[in-house]
Design a protein around this motif. Structure first.
Motif, PDB file in Angstrom:
ATOM      1  N   GLY A   1     124.354  95.044  85.355  1.00 37.16           N
ATOM      2  CA  GLY A   1     123.284  94.519  84.530  1.00 37.16           C
ATOM      3  C   GLY A   1     122.964  95.427  83.358  1.00 37.16           C
ATOM      4  N   SER A   2     122.920  96.717  83.603  1.00 35.59           N
ATOM      5  CA  SER A   2     122.618  97.680  82.533  1.00 35.59           C
ATOM      6  C   SER A   2     123.720  97.712  81.484  1.00 35.59           C
ATOM      7  N   ARG A   3     124.990  97.655  81.942  1.00 33.92           N
ATOM      8  CA  ARG A   3     126.112  97.612  80.993  1.00 33.92           C
ATOM      9  C   ARG A   3     126.017  96.380  80.097  1.00 33.92           C
ATOM     10  N   THR A   4     125.690  95.253  80.718  1.00 33.81           N
ATOM     11  CA  THR A   4     125.614  94.002  79.969  1.00 33.81           C
ATOM     12  C   THR A   4     124.505  94.053  78.926  1.00 33.81           C
ATOM     13  N   LEU A   5     123.363  94.607  79.305  1.00 30.04           N
ATOM     14  CA  LEU A   5     122.260  94.723  78.346  1.00 30.04           C
ATOM     15  C   LEU A   5     122.644  95.609  77.162  1.00 30.04           C
ATOM     16  N   ARG A   6     123.334  96.707  77.440  1.00 29.72           N
ATOM     17  CA  ARG A   6     123.736  97.602  76.347  1.00 29.72           C
ATOM     18  C   ARG A   6     124.690  96.888  75.391  1.00 29.72           C
ATOM     19  N   ALA A   7     125.610  96.106  75.942  1.00 34.05           N
ATOM     20  CA  ALA A   7     126.546  95.363  75.091  1.00 34.05           C
ATOM     21  C   ALA A   7     125.806  94.316  74.265  1.00 34.05           C
ATOM     22  N   MET A   8     124.840  93.654  74.878  1.00 36.89           N
ATOM     23  CA  MET A   8     124.071  92.645  74.164  1.00 36.89           C
ATOM     24  C   MET A   8     123.169  93.282  73.110  1.00 36.89           C
ATOM     25  N   ASP A   9     122.661  94.485  73.403  1.00 34.01           N
ATOM     26  CA  ASP A   9     121.879  95.232  72.404  1.00 34.01           C
ATOM     27  C   ASP A   9     122.728  95.490  71.156  1.00 34.01           C
ATOM     28  N   THR A  10     123.964  95.912  71.387  1.00 33.54           N
ATOM     29  CA  THR A  10     124.860  96.216  70.268  1.00 33.54           C
ATOM     30  C   THR A  10     125.109  94.974  69.420  1.00 33.54           C
ATOM     31  N   VAL A  11     125.368  93.859  70.091  1.00 35.69           N
ATOM     32  CA  VAL A  11     125.607  92.602  69.378  1.00 35.69           C
ATOM     33  C   VAL A  11     124.343  92.168  68.636  1.00 35.69           C
ATOM     34  N   GLY A  12     123.204  92.316  69.288  1.00 32.83           N
ATOM     35  CA  GLY A  12     121.945  91.955  68.642  1.00 32.83           C
ATOM     36  C   GLY A  12     121.685  92.781  67.398  1.00 32.83           C
ATOM     37  N   ASP A  13     122.009  94.067  67.472  1.00 33.54           N
ATOM     38  CA  ASP A  13     121.836  94.936  66.292  1.00 33.54           C
ATOM     39  C   ASP A  13     122.757  94.494  65.149  1.00 33.54           C
ATOM     40  N   GLU A  14     123.985  94.108  65.504  1.00 32.61           N
ATOM     41  CA  GLU A  14     124.929  93.653  64.483  1.00 32.61           C
ATOM     42  C   GLU A  14     124.441  92.380  63.793  1.00 32.61           C
ATOM     43  N   LEU A  15     123.822  91.500  64.565  1.00 31.56           N
ATOM     44  CA  LEU A  15     123.386  90.210  64.035  1.00 31.56           C
ATOM     45  C   LEU A  15     121.953  90.227  63.520  1.00 31.56           C
ATOM     46  N   GLY A  16     121.218  91.266  63.869  1.00 34.75           N
ATOM     47  CA  GLY A  16     119.822  91.342  63.465  1.00 34.75           C
ATOM     48  C   GLY A  16     118.927  90.394  64.233  1.00 34.75           C
ATOM     49  N   VAL A  17     119.245  90.195  65.538  1.00 33.09           N
ATOM     50  CA  VAL A  17     118.445  89.309  66.384  1.00 33.09           C
ATOM     51  C   VAL A  17     118.098  90.023  67.682  1.00 33.09           C
ATOM     52  N   PRO A  18     117.047  89.572  68.392  1.00 30.62           N
ATOM     53  CA  PRO A  18     116.679  90.198  69.667  1.00 30.62           C
ATOM     54  C   PRO A  18     117.735  89.973  70.744  1.00 30.62           C
ATOM     55  N   THR A  19     117.684  90.797  71.767  1.00 32.49           N
ATOM     56  CA  THR A  19     118.626  90.669  72.876  1.00 32.49           C
ATOM     57  C   THR A  19     118.508  89.307  73.541  1.00 32.49           C
ATOM     58  N   ALA A  20     117.290  88.790  73.676  1.00 34.77           N
ATOM     59  CA  ALA A  20     117.089  87.472  74.281  1.00 34.77           C
ATOM     60  C   ALA A  20     117.827  86.393  73.501  1.00 34.77           C
ATOM     61  N   ALA A  21     117.852  86.518  72.184  1.00 36.63           N
ATOM     62  CA  ALA A  21     118.561  85.545  71.351  1.00 36.63           C
ATOM     63  C   ALA A  21     120.062  85.607  71.588  1.00 36.63           C
ATOM     64  N   VAL A  22     120.578  86.805  71.870  1.00 35.70           N
ATOM     65  CA  VAL A  22     122.001  86.956  72.169  1.00 35.70           C
ATOM     66  C   VAL A  22     122.338  86.214  73.465  1.00 35.70           C
ATOM     67  N   ALA A  23     121.447  86.283  74.456  1.00 33.64           N
ATOM     68  CA  ALA A  23     121.664  85.574  75.722  1.00 33.64           C
ATOM     69  C   ALA A  23     121.744  84.068  75.483  1.00 33.64           C
ATOM     70  N   VAL A  24     120.889  83.551  74.608  1.00 33.38           N
ATOM     71  CA  VAL A  24     120.916  82.128  74.264  1.00 33.38           C
ATOM     72  C   VAL A  24     122.205  81.800  73.515  1.00 33.38           C
ATOM     73  N   ALA A  25     122.563  82.641  72.556  1.00 28.34           N
ATOM     74  CA  ALA A  25     123.775  82.401  71.766  1.00 28.34           C
ATOM     75  C   ALA A  25     125.022  82.427  72.647  1.00 28.34           C
ATOM     76  N   TRP A  26     125.045  83.297  73.658  1.00 32.67           N
ATOM     77  CA  TRP A  26     126.191  83.345  74.573  1.00 32.67           C
ATOM     78  C   TRP A  26     126.346  82.012  75.286  1.00 32.67           C
ATOM     79  N   LEU A  27     125.248  81.449  75.765  1.00 32.62           N
ATOM     80  CA  LEU A  27     125.319  80.157  76.440  1.00 32.62           C
ATOM     81  C   LEU A  27     125.796  79.063  75.489  1.00 32.62           C
ATOM     82  N   LEU A  28     125.291  79.066  74.274  1.00 35.45           N
ATOM     83  CA  LEU A  28     125.683  78.047  73.309  1.00 35.45           C
ATOM     84  C   LEU A  28     127.136  78.188  72.864  1.00 35.45           C
ATOM     85  N   SER A  29     127.746  79.333  73.149  1.00 34.57           N
ATOM     86  CA  SER A  29     129.158  79.505  72.832  1.00 34.57           C
ATOM     87  C   SER A  29     130.052  78.815  73.862  1.00 34.57           C
TER      88      SER A  29
END
Length: 333
Positions: free
Chosen positions: A264-292
């Motif tokens: 879980g911690s590894r996944t959050l760190r990866a999502m943090d990195t993606v969120g920083d790249e996109l300029g969106v919160p981590t929660a938004a990355v979780a939504v975007a992953w599902l929509l992919s």
């Protein structure tokens, strides 16, 4: 502390740094997707009412609902068992006072209300009638049958659902808690003239994939169903607000603590990195992953404040790149 609760075809392809505009003056604006074959057109993020009337009072819930429609949202999900039916009361009062019944899609899961449990014909009709009363409406747009409740006969349940559709009390059917073999049985019955499921609700997110990936996903895809995954944020853990263990003082706290594993911690760190790249919160990355995920139509998300809705909606406006998806996949293994 920001804690969230809890997507059809992926959104239209856009550059990750160019979000799809989703803000607008009210219901009917923004991105839309079809909710199953012949289903209504909805915003690809369904607002859930699991905490309305329980952890979220009426006034706060109405504020959250207002914020959701201002962003273009138009699909609401609840269950007759949420807070003993109080969630339906809260949503029904909001829809009535705002005069928005014809502008929103109401999705209701039935099967676990203590007054009429199970999916036997009599209790199924009573459950729908009770939900209609609490929601202050004459029809339910999507009725999810909950197979984790008592299901004496799928054939009888679908025959009852056919009557509910014919009388106009229900528009479309969804399935929750169904196994792959039950969906196959349902499709065989549909070939004999019974109504068919077009939508599947299954607990699904980047950390919870095993229950869906496999036979259930294959069958749903073969039947042309779309998925509205619940628990998109794994009880709020994938919002990233909780990173360390502490005293567990509530059910919600225990649910959040369950995600605090190495994976879980590894996944959050990866999502943090993606969120920083996109300029969106981590929660938004979780939504975007599902929509992919191509089979996903719209995640069902719960929010505790209007600002949470705004953060979650940002996930609709970005598309994760292959490298970002691969990065998250490696971390979540």
């Amino acid at each position: 502390m920001k804690i969230f609760g809890i997507g059809p075809a992926a959104p239209a392809a856009v550059h990750p740094s160019a979000p799809i505009p989703v803000q607008g003056p009210g219901v009917g604006t923004g991105v839309r997707v079809a909710l199953g074959e012949g289903g209504p057109s909805i915003f690809p993020l369904v607002l859930g009412g699991a905490d309305f009337g329980w952890n979220v009072d009426v006034e706060s819930a109405h504020g959250i609902l207002d914020a959701y429609v201002e962003l273009g949202g138009n699909a609401l999900h609840t269950a007759d068992s949420f807070a003993g039916g109080r969630s339906e009361h809260v949503i029904g009062s909001w829809v009535h006072t705002r005069g928005l019944r014809d502008d929103v899609v109401l999705a209701v899961r039935v099967g676990h209300h203590p007054d009429h449990p199970g999916l036997g014909p009599v209790n199924l009709v009573r459950a729908v009638e009770a939900s209609l009363t609490r929601l202050r409406t004459d029809r339910i747009d999507v009725l999810y049958l909950d197979a984790t409740a008592d299901l004496p006969s799928l054939e009888h349940a679908l025959a009852t659902a056919a009557w509910l559709v014919e009388t106009g009390k229900v528009r479309h059917l969804g399935a929750f808690g169904f196994r792959a073999e039950q969906l196959v049985e349902a499709r065989i019955l549909a070939a004999a003239g019974y109504p068919h499921f077009t939508i599947l609700d299954v607990p699904y997110n980047v950390l919870r994939r095993s229950d869906f990936d496999g036979d259930l996903r294959l069958v749903a895809g073969a039947q042309g169903m779309v998925v509205t995954p619940s628990h998109a944020l794994e009880h709020g853990f994938l919002a990233g607000a909780v990173r360390r263990r502490g005293p567990v003082r509530s059910v919600r706290g225990a649910q959040l603590a369950a995600g605090l594993t190495k994976r879980g911690s590894r996944t959050l760190r990866a999502m943090d990195t993606v969120g920083d790249e996109l300029g969106v919160p981590t929660a938004a990355v979780a939504v975007a992953w599902l929509l992919s995920q191509r089979i996903v139509a719209a995640p069902i998300v719960n929010a505790y404040a209007p600002e949470h809705v705004a953060e979650l909606a940002q996930g609709v406006g970005v598309r994760l790149t292959r490298s970002q998806l691969a990065e998250i996949a490696r971390a979540s293994e």
